[in-house]
Design an enzyme around this catalytic site. Sequence first.
Site, PDB file in Angstrom:
ATOM      1  N   CYS A  74       0.827  -1.214   0.000  1.00  0.00           N
ATOM      2  CA  CYS A  74       0.000   0.000   0.000  1.00  0.00           C
ATOM      3  C   CYS A  74       0.862   1.265   0.000  1.00  0.00           C
ATOM      4  O   CYS A  74       2.003   1.257   0.465  1.00  0.00           O
ATOM      5  CB  CYS A  74      -0.908   0.002   1.241  1.00  0.00           C
ATOM      6  SG  CYS A  74      -2.324  -1.082   1.078  1.00  0.00           S
ATOM      7  N   ASN A 172      -0.220 -13.045 -10.921  1.00  0.00           N
ATOM      8  CA  ASN A 172      -0.879 -14.143 -10.201  1.00  0.00           C
ATOM      9  C   ASN A 172      -2.041 -13.511  -9.466  1.00  0.00           C
ATOM     10  O   ASN A 172      -1.819 -12.645  -8.620  1.00  0.00           O
ATOM     11  CB  ASN A 172       0.056 -14.785  -9.169  1.00  0.00           C
ATOM     12  CG  ASN A 172       1.200 -15.519  -9.826  1.00  0.00           C
ATOM     13  OD1 ASN A 172       1.063 -16.065 -10.918  1.00  0.00           O
ATOM     14  ND2 ASN A 172       2.347 -15.523  -9.160  1.00  0.00           N
ATOM     15  N   HIS A 183      -3.339  -6.947  -2.605  1.00  0.00           N
ATOM     16  CA  HIS A 183      -3.300  -5.648  -3.294  1.00  0.00           C
ATOM     17  C   HIS A 183      -3.095  -5.897  -4.799  1.00  0.00           C
ATOM     18  O   HIS A 183      -2.305  -6.761  -5.166  1.00  0.00           O
ATOM     19  CB  HIS A 183      -2.137  -4.819  -2.718  1.00  0.00           C
ATOM     20  CG  HIS A 183      -2.177  -3.395  -3.139  1.00  0.00           C
ATOM     21  ND1 HIS A 183      -2.837  -2.423  -2.425  1.00  0.00           N
ATOM     22  CD2 HIS A 183      -1.657  -2.785  -4.222  1.00  0.00           C
ATOM     23  CE1 HIS A 183      -2.706  -1.270  -3.047  1.00  0.00           C
ATOM     24  NE2 HIS A 183      -1.990  -1.465  -4.140  1.00  0.00           N
ATOM     25  N   HIS A 185      -1.615  -6.212  -8.155  1.00  0.00           N
ATOM     26  CA  HIS A 185      -0.215  -6.073  -8.583  1.00  0.00           C
ATOM     27  C   HIS A 185       0.170  -7.182  -9.553  1.00  0.00           C
ATOM     28  O   HIS A 185      -0.554  -8.171  -9.704  1.00  0.00           O
ATOM     29  CB  HIS A 185       0.720  -6.142  -7.364  1.00  0.00           C
ATOM     30  CG  HIS A 185       0.763  -7.497  -6.732  1.00  0.00           C
ATOM     31  ND1 HIS A 185      -0.232  -7.954  -5.885  1.00  0.00           N
ATOM     32  CD2 HIS A 185       1.652  -8.518  -6.848  1.00  0.00           C
ATOM     33  CE1 HIS A 185       0.056  -9.184  -5.501  1.00  0.00           C
ATOM     34  NE2 HIS A 185       1.202  -9.559  -6.079  1.00  0.00           N
ATOM     35  N   GLN A 187       4.064  -9.054 -11.330  1.00  0.00           N
ATOM     36  CA  GLN A 187       5.509  -9.159 -11.159  1.00  0.00           C
ATOM     37  C   GLN A 187       6.184  -9.078 -12.520  1.00  0.00           C
ATOM     38  O   GLN A 187       5.573  -9.401 -13.544  1.00  0.00           O
ATOM     39  CB  GLN A 187       5.884 -10.479 -10.498  1.00  0.00           C
ATOM     40  CG  GLN A 187       5.346 -10.644  -9.090  1.00  0.00           C
ATOM     41  CD  GLN A 187       6.041 -11.798  -8.385  1.00  0.00           C
ATOM     42  OE1 GLN A 187       7.260 -11.924  -8.379  1.00  0.00           O
ATOM     43  NE2 GLN A 187       5.252 -12.661  -7.771  1.00  0.00           N
ATOM     44  N   MET A 336      -4.379 -30.338 -11.827  1.00  0.00           N
ATOM     45  CA  MET A 336      -3.523 -30.968 -12.843  1.00  0.00           C
ATOM     46  C   MET A 336      -2.642 -31.982 -12.111  1.00  0.00           C
ATOM     47  O   MET A 336      -1.482 -31.707 -11.784  1.00  0.00           O
ATOM     48  CB  MET A 336      -2.675 -29.910 -13.560  1.00  0.00           C
ATOM     49  CG  MET A 336      -3.470 -29.009 -14.462  1.00  0.00           C
ATOM     50  SD  MET A 336      -4.082 -29.851 -15.954  1.00  0.00           S
ATOM     51  CE  MET A 336      -4.876 -28.459 -16.770  1.00  0.00           C
ATOM     52  N   VAL A 337      -3.230 -33.119 -11.800  1.00  0.00           N
ATOM     53  CA  VAL A 337      -2.515 -34.156 -11.030  1.00  0.00           C
ATOM     54  C   VAL A 337      -2.715 -35.493 -11.750  1.00  0.00           C
ATOM     55  O   VAL A 337      -3.314 -35.531 -12.820  1.00  0.00           O
ATOM     56  CB  VAL A 337      -3.056 -34.230  -9.578  1.00  0.00           C
ATOM     57  CG1 VAL A 337      -2.752 -32.952  -8.817  1.00  0.00           C
ATOM     58  CG2 VAL A 337      -4.570 -34.485  -9.566  1.00  0.00           C
TER      59      VAL A 337
HETATM   60  P1  H2U Z   1       2.828 -12.406  -5.584  1.00  0.00           P
HETATM   61  O1  H2U Z   1       1.574 -12.019  -4.889  1.00  0.00           O
HETATM   62  O2  H2U Z   1       2.592 -12.777  -7.060  1.00  0.00           O
HETATM   63  O3  H2U Z   1       3.547 -13.433  -4.801  1.00  0.00           O
HETATM   64  O4  H2U Z   1       3.762 -11.095  -5.624  1.00  0.00           O
HETATM   65  C1  H2U Z   1       4.037 -10.313  -4.498  1.00  0.00           C
HETATM   66  C2  H2U Z   1       5.518 -10.094  -4.428  1.00  0.00           C
HETATM   67  O5  H2U Z   1       5.767  -9.009  -3.541  1.00  0.00           O
HETATM   68  C3  H2U Z   1       6.273 -11.288  -3.870  1.00  0.00           C
HETATM   69  O6  H2U Z   1       7.133 -11.797  -4.881  1.00  0.00           O
HETATM   70  C4  H2U Z   1       7.001  -9.206  -2.915  1.00  0.00           C
HETATM   71  C5  H2U Z   1       7.062 -10.715  -2.691  1.00  0.00           C
HETATM   72  O7  H2U Z   1       8.396 -11.156  -2.690  1.00  0.00           O
HETATM   73  N1  H2U Z   1       7.088  -8.426  -1.694  1.00  0.00           N
HETATM   74  C6  H2U Z   1       8.133  -7.524  -1.527  1.00  0.00           C
HETATM   75  O8  H2U Z   1       8.981  -7.403  -2.412  1.00  0.00           O
HETATM   76  N2  H2U Z   1       8.208  -6.777  -0.388  1.00  0.00           N
HETATM   77  C7  H2U Z   1       7.330  -6.866   0.634  1.00  0.00           C
HETATM   78  O9  H2U Z   1       7.490  -6.170   1.639  1.00  0.00           O
HETATM   79  C8  H2U Z   1       6.174  -7.783   0.538  1.00  0.00           C
HETATM   80  C9  H2U Z   1       6.068  -8.611  -0.686  1.00  0.00           C
END
Ligand code: H2U
Length: 374
Positions: A74, A172, A183, A185, A187, A336-337
């Site tokens: 956030c 994801n 939140h 987002h 990657q 998927m198993v």
């Molecule tokens: P996913 O929800 O797809 O896992 O992505 C969230 C990413 O946010 C995760 O890879 C990163 C996690 O490593 N993250 C940070 O870099 N810093 C934080 O303080 C919390 C999460």
Amino acid sequence: MQLFPYKKSLCIVITFGKRMTAFIPTEHQHQRYNPLTGEWVLVCPHRMKRPWSGQQELPQKNNLPEFDPTNPLCPGVTRGNGEKNPVYTSTFVFPNDFPALLEEVPEPPESDDPLFKIAPARGQCRVMCFHPKSNKTLPIMTPKEIQNVITEWINQFNELKTKYVWVQIFENKGASMGCSNPHPHCQIWSSSFFPRNPQIKDSNLRQYYEVHGRPMLDDYVEKELQKKERIVVLNPDWLVVVPYWATWPFETMLISRNKNKRIDDLTKTQIENLALTIKELTTKYDNLFQCSFPYSMGWHGAPTFDKYTEENTKHWTLHAIYYPPLLRSATVRKFMVGFELLCQGQRDLTAEQAAQRLREMDGTYHYDEIGSKI
Ligand code: H2U
């Protein structure tokens, strides 16, 4: 053993006293070929009739607050590494504090043993927040806000493509797809090596181009537009289909109709139409089972190694792939198993059935915005 030649008008084949009806794709198991991966998928539509008393997922509901002072994604909150986020008002990108790939690492020793191969891996991982509010998802963001996300994807790609051979933008969505933070987002992982799946795709696209003289996915778009059996969303710049060879139940491909090779090729109008396409597709997804529809999605375009030569891009067409796990409802997913894991992919409804269901969903009004509840 077949005694009489197949007679189409009768739709019946007589075999040693057995009457066998003609092939109906929604009834009879068959295999379909994925020309991008070179793999076959087993299609068993009759399996949808079986009862399910296995695992039930918790439906993904969007009842989050706009702001959570304990959520490190956030605005203004301190992340895992002690750094404080700015009070961002649109998108926000930061280096992943727990990256899978680092730029500076010692290289492994070389090995000439064919059974113990090892190779270096370097890269960068970033996290990109789509919106300052935690309770937003792409289908309930405005087209302008989604355009900001696409523009930032392009900025990131432009910066990382000069340094890495592959830049993977992926989202994801939902805990059932491994999302670790609610939140909104995505990657971005960029790597010094060409990862396996896009590498196989690159090789299959190249081979098709060498035989047919045209990019495979440009031909595929033309054929899907003619057949009209698997279309989910269509506008002048983008086509969304459940691919003929889809493995996941409601898997879709969002493909450029303008022969774009990579996300950095997009014009302003193509970005505007892409925002509308993403909004419509994800609204349909949410409306299908009246939940915040989980998926893992990502962009595939021409790789960025050896700069941007014709040789490396000519066979490519920019596209995104959505892999959602849900099968029957907000609570019953596809696993998927078993056979899928040990032998090959298998799906339980045909691509055409899945496309029809998504096509019939409202792509304009989101169920949560018109008051209906799970
Ligand atoms: P996913 O929800 O797809 O896992 O992505 C969230 C990413 O946010 C995760 O890879 C990163 C996690 O490593 N993250 C940070 O870099 N810093 C934080 O303080 C919390 C999460």
